[in-house]
Design an enzyme around this catalytic site. Structure first.
Site, PDB file in Angstrom:
ATOM      1  N   ALA A 179       2.494  -5.985 -12.393  1.00 36.78           N
ATOM      2  CA  ALA A 179       2.662  -6.873 -11.127  1.00 36.78           C
ATOM      3  C   ALA A 179       3.429  -6.283 -10.080  1.00 36.78           C
ATOM      4  O   ALA A 179       4.433  -6.821  -9.540  1.00 36.78           O
ATOM      5  CB  ALA A 179       2.896  -8.464 -11.568  1.00 36.78           C
ATOM      6  N   ILE A 227       1.544  -1.570  -6.335  1.00 36.61           N
ATOM      7  CA  ILE A 227       0.064  -1.328  -6.588  1.00 36.61           C
ATOM      8  C   ILE A 227      -0.728  -2.323  -7.214  1.00 36.61           C
ATOM      9  O   ILE A 227      -1.838  -2.446  -6.991  1.00 36.61           O
ATOM     10  CB  ILE A 227       0.116   0.092  -7.337  1.00 36.61           C
ATOM     11  CG1 ILE A 227       0.602   1.095  -6.068  1.00 36.61           C
ATOM     12  CG2 ILE A 227      -1.225   0.562  -7.597  1.00 36.61           C
ATOM     13  CD1 ILE A 227       0.964   2.451  -6.765  1.00 36.61           C
ATOM     14  N   VAL A 286       1.796  -5.587 -22.537  1.00 40.74           N
ATOM     15  CA  VAL A 286       0.612  -4.996 -23.083  1.00 40.74           C
ATOM     16  C   VAL A 286       0.679  -3.924 -24.201  1.00 40.74           C
ATOM     17  O   VAL A 286       1.707  -3.054 -24.014  1.00 40.74           O
ATOM     18  CB  VAL A 286      -0.313  -4.283 -22.130  1.00 40.74           C
ATOM     19  CG1 VAL A 286      -1.484  -3.465 -22.745  1.00 40.74           C
ATOM     20  CG2 VAL A 286      -0.732  -5.390 -21.103  1.00 40.74           C
ATOM     21  N   ALA A 344      -1.405  -0.227 -13.886  1.00 41.76           N
ATOM     22  CA  ALA A 344      -0.626   0.167 -12.601  1.00 41.76           C
ATOM     23  C   ALA A 344       0.923  -0.007 -12.929  1.00 41.76           C
ATOM     24  O   ALA A 344       1.443  -1.046 -12.541  1.00 41.76           O
ATOM     25  CB  ALA A 344      -1.012  -0.714 -11.646  1.00 41.76           C
ATOM     26  N   VAL A 345       1.427   0.710 -13.868  1.00 40.62           N
ATOM     27  CA  VAL A 345       2.721   0.643 -14.437  1.00 40.62           C
ATOM     28  C   VAL A 345       3.916   1.565 -13.604  1.00 40.62           C
ATOM     29  O   VAL A 345       4.836   1.844 -14.325  1.00 40.62           O
ATOM     30  CB  VAL A 345       2.850   0.717 -15.789  1.00 40.62           C
ATOM     31  CG1 VAL A 345       1.947  -0.476 -16.289  1.00 40.62           C
ATOM     32  CG2 VAL A 345       2.357   2.285 -16.269  1.00 40.62           C
ATOM     33  N   GLY A 346       3.509   2.091 -12.568  1.00 42.55           N
ATOM     34  CA  GLY A 346       4.475   2.935 -11.912  1.00 42.55           C
ATOM     35  C   GLY A 346       3.898   4.425 -11.758  1.00 42.55           C
ATOM     36  O   GLY A 346       2.767   4.592 -11.993  1.00 42.55           O
ATOM     37  N   ASP A 398       8.631  11.406  -2.938  1.00 43.44           N
ATOM     38  CA  ASP A 398       8.658  10.880  -4.324  1.00 43.44           C
ATOM     39  C   ASP A 398       9.368  11.558  -5.073  1.00 43.44           C
ATOM     40  O   ASP A 398       9.552  11.196  -6.348  1.00 43.44           O
ATOM     41  CB  ASP A 398       7.127  10.568  -4.538  1.00 43.44           C
ATOM     42  CG  ASP A 398       6.515   9.309  -4.157  1.00 43.44           C
ATOM     43  OD1 ASP A 398       7.090   8.776  -3.009  1.00 43.44           O
ATOM     44  OD2 ASP A 398       5.390   8.946  -4.307  1.00 43.44           O
ATOM     45  N   HIS A 425       5.448 -16.024  23.790  1.00 42.06           N
ATOM     46  CA  HIS A 425       5.212 -17.397  22.962  1.00 42.06           C
ATOM     47  C   HIS A 425       3.215 -17.365  23.279  1.00 42.06           C
ATOM     48  O   HIS A 425       3.129 -17.251  24.376  1.00 42.06           O
ATOM     49  CB  HIS A 425       5.953 -18.641  23.806  1.00 42.06           C
ATOM     50  CG  HIS A 425       5.071 -19.989  23.150  1.00 42.06           C
ATOM     51  ND1 HIS A 425       5.271 -20.264  21.793  1.00 42.06           N
ATOM     52  CD2 HIS A 425       4.249 -20.874  23.575  1.00 42.06           C
ATOM     53  CE1 HIS A 425       4.712 -21.486  21.766  1.00 42.06           C
ATOM     54  NE2 HIS A 425       3.926 -21.711  22.853  1.00 42.06           N
TER      55      HIS A 425
HETATM   56  P1  FAD Z   1       2.332  12.878  -2.317  1.00 41.03           P
HETATM   57  O1  FAD Z   1       1.734  12.051  -1.306  1.00 41.03           O
HETATM   58  O2  FAD Z   1       2.238  12.584  -3.771  1.00 41.03           O
HETATM   59  O3  FAD Z   1       1.890  14.457  -2.078  1.00 41.03           O
HETATM   60  C1  FAD Z   1       2.248  15.459  -2.955  1.00 41.03           C
HETATM   61  C2  FAD Z   1       1.423  16.630  -2.679  1.00 41.03           C
HETATM   62  O4  FAD Z   1       1.743  17.980  -3.479  1.00 41.03           O
HETATM   63  C3  FAD Z   1       0.103  16.288  -3.269  1.00 41.03           C
HETATM   64  O5  FAD Z   1      -1.086  16.689  -2.407  1.00 41.03           O
HETATM   65  C4  FAD Z   1      -0.173  17.349  -4.499  1.00 41.03           C
HETATM   66  O6  FAD Z   1      -1.514  17.790  -4.920  1.00 41.03           O
HETATM   67  C5  FAD Z   1       0.725  18.444  -4.117  1.00 41.03           C
HETATM   68  N1  FAD Z   1       1.429  19.224  -5.025  1.00 41.03           N
HETATM   69  C6  FAD Z   1       1.946  18.831  -6.170  1.00 41.03           C
HETATM   70  N2  FAD Z   1       2.409  19.775  -7.093  1.00 41.03           N
HETATM   71  C7  FAD Z   1       2.067  21.020  -6.070  1.00 41.03           C
HETATM   72  C8  FAD Z   1       2.289  22.408  -6.513  1.00 41.03           C
HETATM   73  N3  FAD Z   1       2.832  22.910  -7.574  1.00 41.03           N
HETATM   74  N4  FAD Z   1       1.556  23.236  -5.607  1.00 41.03           N
HETATM   75  C9  FAD Z   1       0.992  22.933  -4.756  1.00 41.03           C
HETATM   76  N5  FAD Z   1       0.739  21.679  -4.341  1.00 41.03           N
HETATM   77  C10 FAD Z   1       1.487  20.596  -5.093  1.00 41.03           C
HETATM   78  N6  FAD Z   1       3.392   4.093   0.247  1.00 41.03           N
HETATM   79  C11 FAD Z   1       3.876   3.617   1.421  1.00 41.03           C
HETATM   80  O7  FAD Z   1       4.562   3.806   1.944  1.00 41.03           O
HETATM   81  N7  FAD Z   1       2.955   2.407   1.870  1.00 41.03           N
HETATM   82  C12 FAD Z   1       1.676   2.123   1.048  1.00 41.03           C
HETATM   83  O8  FAD Z   1       0.952   1.110   1.924  1.00 41.03           O
HETATM   84  C13 FAD Z   1       1.480   2.688   0.051  1.00 41.03           C
HETATM   85  N8  FAD Z   1       0.327   2.307  -0.417  1.00 41.03           N
HETATM   86  C14 FAD Z   1       0.132   2.982  -1.842  1.00 41.03           C
HETATM   87  C15 FAD Z   1      -0.933   2.664  -2.486  1.00 41.03           C
HETATM   88  C16 FAD Z   1      -1.375   3.282  -3.754  1.00 41.03           C
HETATM   89  C17 FAD Z   1      -2.752   3.115  -4.412  1.00 41.03           C
HETATM   90  C18 FAD Z   1      -0.499   4.539  -4.139  1.00 41.03           C
HETATM   91  C19 FAD Z   1      -0.988   5.143  -5.484  1.00 41.03           C
HETATM   92  C20 FAD Z   1       0.365   4.648  -3.692  1.00 41.03           C
HETATM   93  C21 FAD Z   1       0.857   4.075  -2.207  1.00 41.03           C
HETATM   94  N9  FAD Z   1       2.075   4.349  -1.627  1.00 41.03           N
HETATM   95  C22 FAD Z   1       2.315   3.861  -0.443  1.00 41.03           C
HETATM   96  C23 FAD Z   1       2.982   5.347  -2.139  1.00 41.03           C
HETATM   97  C24 FAD Z   1       2.888   6.647  -1.171  1.00 41.03           C
HETATM   98  O9  FAD Z   1       1.562   7.235  -1.284  1.00 41.03           O
HETATM   99  C25 FAD Z   1       3.857   7.634  -1.764  1.00 41.03           C
HETATM  100  O10 FAD Z   1       5.136   7.191  -1.608  1.00 41.03           O
HETATM  101  C26 FAD Z   1       3.392   9.041  -0.823  1.00 41.03           C
HETATM  102  O11 FAD Z   1       2.352   9.630  -0.845  1.00 41.03           O
HETATM  103  C27 FAD Z   1       4.511  10.212  -1.251  1.00 41.03           C
HETATM  104  O12 FAD Z   1       4.495  11.227  -0.236  1.00 41.03           O
HETATM  105  P2  FAD Z   1       4.928  12.694  -0.921  1.00 41.03           P
HETATM  106  O13 FAD Z   1       4.538  13.480   0.071  1.00 41.03           O
HETATM  107  O14 FAD Z   1       6.035  12.849  -1.426  1.00 41.03           O
HETATM  108  O15 FAD Z   1       3.803  12.918  -2.343  1.00 41.03           O
HETATM  109  P1  AMP Z   2       5.780  -0.705 -10.086  1.00 44.00           P
HETATM  110  O1  AMP Z   2       6.589   0.299 -10.953  1.00 44.00           O
HETATM  111  O2  AMP Z   2       6.409  -1.408  -8.758  1.00 44.00           O
HETATM  112  O3  AMP Z   2       4.439  -0.068  -9.782  1.00 44.00           O
HETATM  113  O4  AMP Z   2       5.490  -1.776 -11.118  1.00 44.00           O
HETATM  114  C1  AMP Z   2       4.926  -1.317 -12.404  1.00 44.00           C
HETATM  115  C2  AMP Z   2       5.185  -2.716 -13.141  1.00 44.00           C
HETATM  116  O5  AMP Z   2       4.424  -2.512 -14.577  1.00 44.00           O
HETATM  117  C3  AMP Z   2       6.629  -2.813 -13.706  1.00 44.00           C
HETATM  118  O6  AMP Z   2       6.820  -4.281 -12.939  1.00 44.00           O
HETATM  119  C4  AMP Z   2       6.737  -2.931 -15.447  1.00 44.00           C
HETATM  120  O7  AMP Z   2       7.385  -3.834 -15.802  1.00 44.00           O
HETATM  121  C5  AMP Z   2       5.268  -3.126 -15.638  1.00 44.00           C
HETATM  122  N1  AMP Z   2       4.752  -2.652 -16.712  1.00 44.00           N
HETATM  123  C6  AMP Z   2       5.084  -1.536 -17.490  1.00 44.00           C
HETATM  124  N2  AMP Z   2       4.648  -1.397 -18.718  1.00 44.00           N
HETATM  125  C7  AMP Z   2       3.792  -2.494 -18.957  1.00 44.00           C
HETATM  126  C8  AMP Z   2       3.600  -3.189 -20.170  1.00 44.00           C
HETATM  127  N3  AMP Z   2       3.054  -2.285 -21.374  1.00 44.00           N
HETATM  128  N4  AMP Z   2       2.662  -4.237 -20.015  1.00 44.00           N
HETATM  129  C9  AMP Z   2       2.955  -5.152 -18.975  1.00 44.00           C
HETATM  130  N5  AMP Z   2       3.601  -4.523 -17.842  1.00 44.00           N
HETATM  131  C10 AMP Z   2       4.121  -3.368 -17.728  1.00 44.00           C
END
Ligand code: FAD
Ligand code: AMP
Length: 479
Positions: A189, A192, A245, A276-278, A319, A451
């Site tokens: 929860a 994502i 889980v 969707a566990v991180g 990230d 307003h």
């Molecule tokens: P990334 O976007 O992951 O990009 C990294 C890039 O590096 C990728 O294109 C990958 O192919 C490339 N790469 C990796 N290793 C190599 C290598 N060795 N050589 C060449 N290329 C490489 N964040 C928000 O702020 N707002 C949101 O609403 C939001 N919604 C999200 C919803 C979902 C479903 C998900 C999965 C994520 C969401 N996020 C959101 C998180 C957000 O997408 C990330 O925080 C963000 O994309 C991170 O940016 P980044 O540039 O660090 O890495």
């Molecule tokens: P986030 O990191 O914000 O995307 O959240 C991921 C969530 O997944 C966290 O709140 C974790 O506690 C939860 N989570 C991780 N492993 C499990 C599991 N085996 N069963 C249920 N929830 C989990």
């Protein structure tokens, strides 16, 4: 293509492409290495955010919200819709078109700014070098005076629920369901899990969210988290806390999930299961043993406040490094690093990074939560304003939730703002700007708000900090 650059960025997500563009704007010669290929083998810029993250999820959240409104919310306005039906492939096609447009847009921006895109996988070697391996296996070396690592993150997998990309999917697979699953399980929860669970819930799926922790959204202000859970549960999301889980078995066209909670072991059968566990940092084959770049025990590249790694002239942003996994956090780090490489003074304020969960209503925050202030022993004042008392929220039939403002007890400086409610992201952004300027709650109270707007709730919460709110009775009225 020359193979020697001032800056080589590895990764073209929001951290990498922004760093590359800013560095090029500052007159540096920049290449950006990206390995992402789509199912047709075509190179894709934009990373997780544009391809399978922020943008496609928000496209589906918006479409599913429209469908839900048409199917069950317009009656209150006197609008009768005979029967609303959902064309899932059309909904997905709209999302894909937006993704195509935006990822293609990065190619255009690179061209306009003179950034060279390089297709292939990058590896940091010692001595200012990046090894490039193409999809065909060709290897070459690029010389780089500076290297910015921006390789982002990938979904975490857990042994009890292995992804099969059919019945058991990660966030990427959950953006591609070709029809609405009748029963959908979501593990986690977090941000994502709640967003993607909401998408399919609005489309008609019965959604069960299993969360191992007992506390809902522990990173959010506890009052806002409690209110958010009430609202989301009211929408039909069956959120089960303390539910860990322990197994997921796909067989035929269903997944049987086992989980344990305080009452023992349980079993549920779903048509699809989203894990969707991180997310975890993406570092596979990224660093040569002698690159000098170090990682912590969880695989995040170790950096200081300026995103400098332990190796000279090698930086890491987004990230892949500590801090919230948010697109805008990575982008700002990218700008900071590009500017520092170009010799400018630049730093980042990590205290004012907003975070948003794009459910409906949205949940958004900046700064300290009330529980953090208590834990840190900081004396504070708080003001809360419910949207139920906002004329605009009532007019748009969107009056659940509240704005909560926290300010220092003595100086009145704003320490945090937490919102669950309509357009929460945009409301919190106003406070982010105020905090950047070191504003007090009185400063916001003295500001004129149009307003009727939802922003008036921010104004009223600021007034409530000192007991001056006009449109609610004040808990501690002051003269
Ligand atoms: P990334 O976007 O992951 O990009 C990294 C890039 O590096 C990728 O294109 C990958 O192919 C490339 N790469 C990796 N290793 C190599 C290598 N060795 N050589 C060449 N290329 C490489 N964040 C928000 O702020 N707002 C949101 O609403 C939001 N919604 C999200 C919803 C979902 C479903 C998900 C999965 C994520 C969401 N996020 C959101 C998180 C957000 O997408 C990330 O925080 C963000 O994309 C991170 O940016 P980044 O540039 O660090 O890495
Ligand atoms: P986030 O990191 O914000 O995307 O959240 C991921 C969530 O997944 C966290 O709140 C974790 O506690 C939860 N989570 C991780 N492993 C499990 C599991 N085996 N069963 C249920 N929830 C989990």
């Amino acid at each position: 293509m020359s193979d020697s650059y001032d800056v080589v960025v590895i990764g073209s997500g929001p951290a990498g492409y922004v760093a590359a563009i800013r560095a090029a704007q500052l007159g540096l010669k920049v290449a950006c290495v990206e390995k992402w290929l789509d199912s047709a083998g075509k190179s894709r810029l934009g990373g997780t955010c544009l391809n399978v993250g922020c943008i496609p999820s928000k496209a589906l959240l918006h479409s599913s919200h429209k469908f839900h409104e048409a199917a069950s919310e317009l009656g209150v306005h006197g609008i009768e819709v005979a029967s609303a039906s959902l064309n899932v492939p059309a909904m997905l096609a709209r999302k894909d078109k937006i993704v195509d447009q935006l990822t293609g847009g990065i190619t255009g921006l690179f061209k306009a700014n003179g950034v060279t895109p390089v297709i292939g996988s990058g590896k940091v070697l010692a001595g200012h070098k990046v090894e490039l391996t193409t999809a065909e296996g060709d290897v070459s070396v690029i010389e780089a005076a500076n290297i910015i690592i921006a390789t982002g993150s990938v979904p975490v997998e857990i042994p009890p629920a292995p992804i099969d990309n059919n019945l058991i999917v990660d966030s990427t697979g959950a953006l591609e369901f070709q029809s609405v699953p009748a029963r959908l399980g979501v593990i986690g929860a977090g941000v994502i899990g709640l967003e993607l669970g909401s998408v399919w819930n609005r489309c008609g799926a019965e959604v069960v969210v299993l969360e191992a922790l007992d506390e809902f959204l522990p990173m959010m202000d506890v009052q806002i988290a409690r209110e958010s859970k009430k609202i989301l549960s009211g929408q039909g999301l069956d959120i089960r806390m303390g539910a860990r889980v322990t197994g997921a078995v796909a067989g035929g066209d269903a997944v049987t999930v086992t989980y344990t909670d305080g009452d023992g072991e349980h079993e549920e059968v779903f048509d699809k299961l989203i894990v969707a566990v991180g997310r975890r940092p993406q570092t596979e084959n990224l660093l040569a043993g002698d690159s000098g770049v170090t990682m912590d025990e969880r695989g995040f590249i170790f950096v200081n406040d300026f995103c400098e790694t332990e190796a000279p002239c090698i930086y890491a942003v987004g990230d892949i490094v500590r801090g919230p996994m948010l697109a805008h956090k990575g982008s700002e780090e990218g700008v900071m690093v590009a500017e520092r490489i170009a010799g400018k003074h630049a730093e980042m304020n990590y205290e004012t990074i907003p975070s948003v969960i794009y459910t409906h209503p949205e949940i958004a925050a900046v700064g300290k939560t009330e529980q953090e202030l208590k834990a840190e022993g900081i004396e504070y004042k708080s003001g809360v304003f419910p949207f139920a008392a906002s004329g605009r929220a009532l007019a748009i039939n969107d009056s659940q939730g509240m704005v909560k403002m926290l300010a220092d007890a003595e100086s009145d400086r704003i320490l945090g703002c937490h919102v669950v409610g309509p357009n929460a992201a945009d409301l919190v952004q106003q406070v982010v700007i105020a905090m950047e300027f070191g504003a007090s709650s009185e400063d916001i109270g003295l500001t004129v708000f149009a307003h009727p707007t939802l922003s008036e709730a921010v104004h009223e919460a600021a007034l409530a900090v000192d007991g001056h709110a006009i449109h609610i009775p004040n808990r501690r009225p002051r003269k």
